[in-house]
Scaffold this active site. Structure first.
Site, PDB file in Angstrom:
ATOM      1  N   PRO A 221       0.822  -1.144   0.194  1.00 35.83           N
ATOM      2  CA  PRO A 221      -0.059   0.009  -0.137  1.00 35.83           C
ATOM      3  C   PRO A 221       0.876   1.063  -0.229  1.00 35.83           C
ATOM      4  O   PRO A 221       0.499   2.182  -0.704  1.00 35.83           O
ATOM      5  CB  PRO A 221      -0.834  -0.296   1.322  1.00 35.83           C
ATOM      6  CG  PRO A 221      -1.064  -1.479   1.405  1.00 35.83           C
ATOM      7  CD  PRO A 221       0.419  -2.175   0.942  1.00 35.83           C
TER       8      PRO A 221
ATOM      9  N   GLY B 266       5.501   1.452  -3.682  1.00 29.74           N
ATOM     10  CA  GLY B 266       5.296   0.633  -4.936  1.00 29.74           C
ATOM     11  C   GLY B 266       6.556   0.835  -5.875  1.00 29.74           C
ATOM     12  O   GLY B 266       7.106  -0.298  -6.038  1.00 29.74           O
TER      13      GLY B 266
ATOM     14  N   CYS C  87      11.951 -11.067 -12.265  1.00 30.22           N
ATOM     15  CA  CYS C  87      10.681 -11.600 -12.747  1.00 30.22           C
ATOM     16  C   CYS C  87       9.911 -10.424 -13.476  1.00 30.22           C
ATOM     17  O   CYS C  87       9.325 -10.693 -14.278  1.00 30.22           O
ATOM     18  CB  CYS C  87       9.848 -11.942 -11.463  1.00 30.22           C
ATOM     19  SG  CYS C  87      10.596 -13.231 -10.391  1.00 30.22           S
ATOM     20  N   LEU C  88      10.146  -9.111 -12.771  1.00 32.73           N
ATOM     21  CA  LEU C  88       9.342  -8.134 -13.472  1.00 32.73           C
ATOM     22  C   LEU C  88      10.071  -7.807 -14.804  1.00 32.73           C
ATOM     23  O   LEU C  88       9.403  -7.365 -15.772  1.00 32.73           O
ATOM     24  CB  LEU C  88       9.671  -6.740 -12.568  1.00 32.73           C
ATOM     25  CG  LEU C  88       8.867  -6.897 -11.320  1.00 32.73           C
ATOM     26  CD1 LEU C  88       9.265  -5.807 -10.440  1.00 32.73           C
ATOM     27  CD2 LEU C  88       7.519  -6.548 -11.534  1.00 32.73           C
TER      28      LEU C  88
ATOM     29  N   ASN D 203      10.992  -9.854 -17.215  1.00 34.61           N
ATOM     30  CA  ASN D 203      10.093 -10.833 -17.927  1.00 34.61           C
ATOM     31  C   ASN D 203       8.595 -10.393 -18.146  1.00 34.61           C
ATOM     32  O   ASN D 203       8.444 -10.521 -19.209  1.00 34.61           O
ATOM     33  CB  ASN D 203      10.263 -12.432 -17.526  1.00 34.61           C
ATOM     34  CG  ASN D 203      11.666 -12.924 -17.587  1.00 34.61           C
ATOM     35  OD1 ASN D 203      12.307 -12.824 -18.669  1.00 34.61           O
ATOM     36  ND2 ASN D 203      11.936 -13.795 -16.590  1.00 34.61           N
ATOM     37  N   ALA D 204       8.222  -9.855 -17.282  1.00 35.94           N
ATOM     38  CA  ALA D 204       6.975  -9.277 -17.410  1.00 35.94           C
ATOM     39  C   ALA D 204       6.752  -8.053 -18.296  1.00 35.94           C
ATOM     40  O   ALA D 204       5.642  -8.004 -19.306  1.00 35.94           O
ATOM     41  CB  ALA D 204       6.128  -9.199 -16.067  1.00 35.94           C
TER      42      ALA D 204
ATOM     43  N   GLY E 186     -15.496   9.442 -32.948  1.00 36.73           N
ATOM     44  CA  GLY E 186     -16.554  10.590 -32.542  1.00 36.73           C
ATOM     45  C   GLY E 186     -17.132  10.116 -31.054  1.00 36.73           C
ATOM     46  O   GLY E 186     -16.612   9.413 -30.122  1.00 36.73           O
TER      47      GLY E 186
ATOM     48  N   GLU F 288       4.264  -2.714 -13.374  1.00 37.35           N
ATOM     49  CA  GLU F 288       5.395  -3.169 -13.899  1.00 37.35           C
ATOM     50  C   GLU F 288       6.636  -2.209 -14.098  1.00 37.35           C
ATOM     51  O   GLU F 288       7.399  -2.171 -15.025  1.00 37.35           O
ATOM     52  CB  GLU F 288       5.494  -3.966 -15.180  1.00 37.35           C
ATOM     53  CG  GLU F 288       4.292  -5.031 -15.169  1.00 37.35           C
ATOM     54  CD  GLU F 288       4.463  -6.122 -14.070  1.00 37.35           C
ATOM     55  OE1 GLU F 288       5.284  -5.996 -13.329  1.00 37.35           O
ATOM     56  OE2 GLU F 288       3.569  -7.002 -13.963  1.00 37.35           O
TER      57      GLU F 288
ATOM     58  N   THR G 207       6.375   2.400 -13.679  1.00 36.07           N
ATOM     59  CA  THR G 207       5.847   3.416 -14.395  1.00 36.07           C
ATOM     60  C   THR G 207       6.687   3.982 -15.303  1.00 36.07           C
ATOM     61  O   THR G 207       7.771   3.849 -15.474  1.00 36.07           O
ATOM     62  CB  THR G 207       5.501   4.566 -13.061  1.00 36.07           C
ATOM     63  OG1 THR G 207       6.637   5.001 -12.943  1.00 36.07           O
ATOM     64  CG2 THR G 207       4.721   4.318 -12.080  1.00 36.07           C
TER      65      THR G 207
END
Length: 410
Positions: free
Chosen positions: A157, A160, A261-262, A264-265, A362, A386, A388
Site C-alpha cells: 500500500p 510501489g 521476474c519483473l 520478464n513481465a 467521435g 511493472e 511507471t
C-alpha cells in the site's frame, strides 16, 4: 516437452486458424515474416482463440467485472503458460514466441494478457529459476496447464516504485516462517492457489510460496476499478501467516529476485501493448471507412488520414522495437534498460493511439460496441504497473549518465 502442438478448444480447430472474424493485424513492414514457422503457428492459434472465445464475451465480462474461468482453462489447454520456461511440463518456447502470445492476447484485452503474464513471468518463473527441485516438481507442471493459478506479491500500500522499503516481514518460528504485512494491486490474487510473496527476513528480501488456505492468509478482491475490469485485482493480507520452512525460495536474496521476474513481465507488456494498439487502429480504420459525413466517408478527409498514418507509423516502430528485443532476449544479449525502453515506448504509443482512435470514432467511441474505450482505460493501468513511465525514464537516465536520480536531491 517436444515441439509446440496446437490444441482444439470448444470445437474450434486452431490449426491454421486466422482472421476468422475478419481481423487483419496491421503489419506494414511485414515484421511477422521474420517469425519462425513455430512462432507463426502459435500466433495463428492464439489469434483464433481470441476471436472465438474473448472478443464475443469481453465487453460483458467488463460490465460484470469478472475474469471468466473458461479463459483460464482454455489458455491452460493451449499450452502457452510459462511459454519460455523449459522442463517440468513447461512449453520451452522462444521469448519471441512469448511476445507474440502476449500481443495476440492483449489484442483481446489487457486483462487476458495480464493473467498469462503474471502466471508465467511472475509466479512460475521465480519457482523455475530460484526454487528447489521439490518446489519445481510440485508446482510447475500443474501451473503450466492452468490447474494451479499463481500471483506475485511485491507492491505494498505504501511502497510501489520503491519496493526496497517494503514492510512485510518474515520471522522464523521452529519449523515455520511467520509472515506479517500486506500487498496491494495483485493480479489473480483472489483466484490464485499460491502466491510468490517477497518479504524481509532478518532485513534481507526473500521469496516465499504462500498457498491458499494457509492460516493467517487472505486475498480480498479490490472493487471499483475503471480499468482492467475483466481482471482480478486483489490485496494480500498476512496476519501471523504460518508457512512451512520448505516454502522459501532458496536460490535468491535481495531485489534481484523480484526484479528479474519483473523484467520478464515487462518484456511481455512491450509486445502486448502493440496488440492493444493494433485493435484500436483496426477499429478506427474500419469506422472511418464506413462513417459517412458530408456525403463522404470520414476516411476521405485529410485530418483523419493524418491520424491513421500516425497510428501506422507508431505501431510499425513499436513492432520493430519489440521484435528486435525478442531476438536479443533469445540470444541472451539484452540488458534491463532495453526492456525499459520497449515497455515505456510501446505502452505510451498504444495509449495515445487508443485516444486518437476514440477521437476518430467521435461520440460512438465511448460505447462498448467498439473496443477503444476499454483498451484506453486498460492501458492507463498498464502504463503504471511493472514500473511507471517515469520510473523507466529514470532507469534510462541512469544508464545514460551513470547518476542515480530516484531519490530526492539526487
Amino acid at each position: 516437452m517436444g515441439p509446440f502442438e496446437l490444441r482444439t478448444l470448444k470445437g474450434l480447430d486452431l490449426s491454421g486458424c486466422t482472421d476468422i472474424m475478419g481481423y487483419e493485424a496491421l503489419d506494414f513492414y511485414d515484421v511477422d515474416s521474420l517469425l519462425t514457422d513455430e512462432e507463426l503457428m502459435i500466433r495463428d492459434a492464439v489469434r483464433g482463440w481470441v476471436d472465438e472465445s474473448v472478443i464475443p464475451k469481453i465487453e460483458n465480462a467488463c460490465r460484470e467485472g469478472v475474469f471468466l474461468d473458461e479463459w483460464r482453462q482454455e489458455i491452460g489447454s493451449m499450452g502457452i503458460l510459462g511459454a519460455p520456461l523449459k522442463g517440468y511440463g513447461c512449453p520451452g518456447l522462444s521469448y519471441t514466441a512469448y511476445g507474440v502470445i502476449c500481443r495476440e492476447l492483449e489484442r483481446g484485452d489487457s486483462g487476458i494478457r495480464s493473467f498469462a503474464s503474471v502466471q508465467g513471468s511472475l509466479a512460475m518463473y521465480p519457482i523455475w529459476d530460484f526454487g528447489s527441485e521439490d518446489q519445481k516438481e510440485k508446482y510447475l507442471p500443474r501451473m503450466a496447464t492452468g490447474e494451479l493459478i499463481g500471483c506475485f506479491g511485491l507492491t505494498e500500500p505504501d511502497y510501489g516504485s520503491n519496493p526496497g522499503d517494503m514492510v512485510t516481514k518474515a520471522t522464523e518460528d521452529g519449523d515455520s516462517f511467520i509472515l506479517n504485512g500486506a500487498k496491494m494491486w495483485i493480479t489473480n490474487g483472489t483466484i490464485a492457489d499460491l502466491a510468490i510473496v517477497w518479504a524481509k527476513l532478518d532485513g534481507v528480501i526473500r521469496g516465499f510460496i504462500v498457498e491458499k488456505g494457509d492460516p493467517g492468509f487472505s486475498a480480498p478482491e479490490m472493487k471499483g476499478k475503471h480499468s482492467l475490469k475483466a481482471s482480478v485485482t486483489s490485496e494480500l493480507v498476512f496476519q501471523d501467516c504460518r508457512i512451512p520452512k520448505d516454502r522459501i525460495l532458496p536460490g535468491v536474496k535481495g531485489l534481484r529476485g523480484p526484479f528479474s521476474c519483473l523484467n520478464n513481465a515487462r518484456f511481455g507488456i512491450s509486445w502486448g501493448a502493440i496488440g492493444s494498439a493494433q485493435a484500436c487502429y483496426d477499429s478506427a480504420r474500419s469506422y472511418a471507412l464506413s462513417r459517412i459525413q458530408f456525403d463522404h466517408p470520414i476516411a476521405a478527409y485529410q485530418l483523419v488520414q493524418n491520424k491513421l498514418a500516425w497510428m501506422l507509423r507508431e505501431i510499425t516502430k513499436g513492432q520493430l522495437l519489440a521484435y528486435h528485443l525478442g531476438k536479443k532476449k533469445d540470444a541472451g544479449e539484452w540488458i534491463p534498460e532495453h526492456i525499459s525502453l520497449a515497455k515505456m515506448n510501446n505502452v505510451d504509443i498504444a495509449l495515445e493511439i487508443a485516444r486518437v482512435s476514440r477521437d476518430i470514432h467521435g461520440a460512438n467511441g465511448i460505447l462498448d460496441e467498439y473496443p477503444v474505450m476499454r483498451h484506453m482505460a486498460n492501458l492507463e493501468s498498464v502504463k503504471t504497473y511493472e514500473g511507471t513511465h517515469d520510473i523507466h525514464n529514470l532507469i534510462l537516465g541512469r544508464h545514460i549518465t551513470g547518476i542515480q536520480a530516484f531519490t530526492k536531491g539526487a
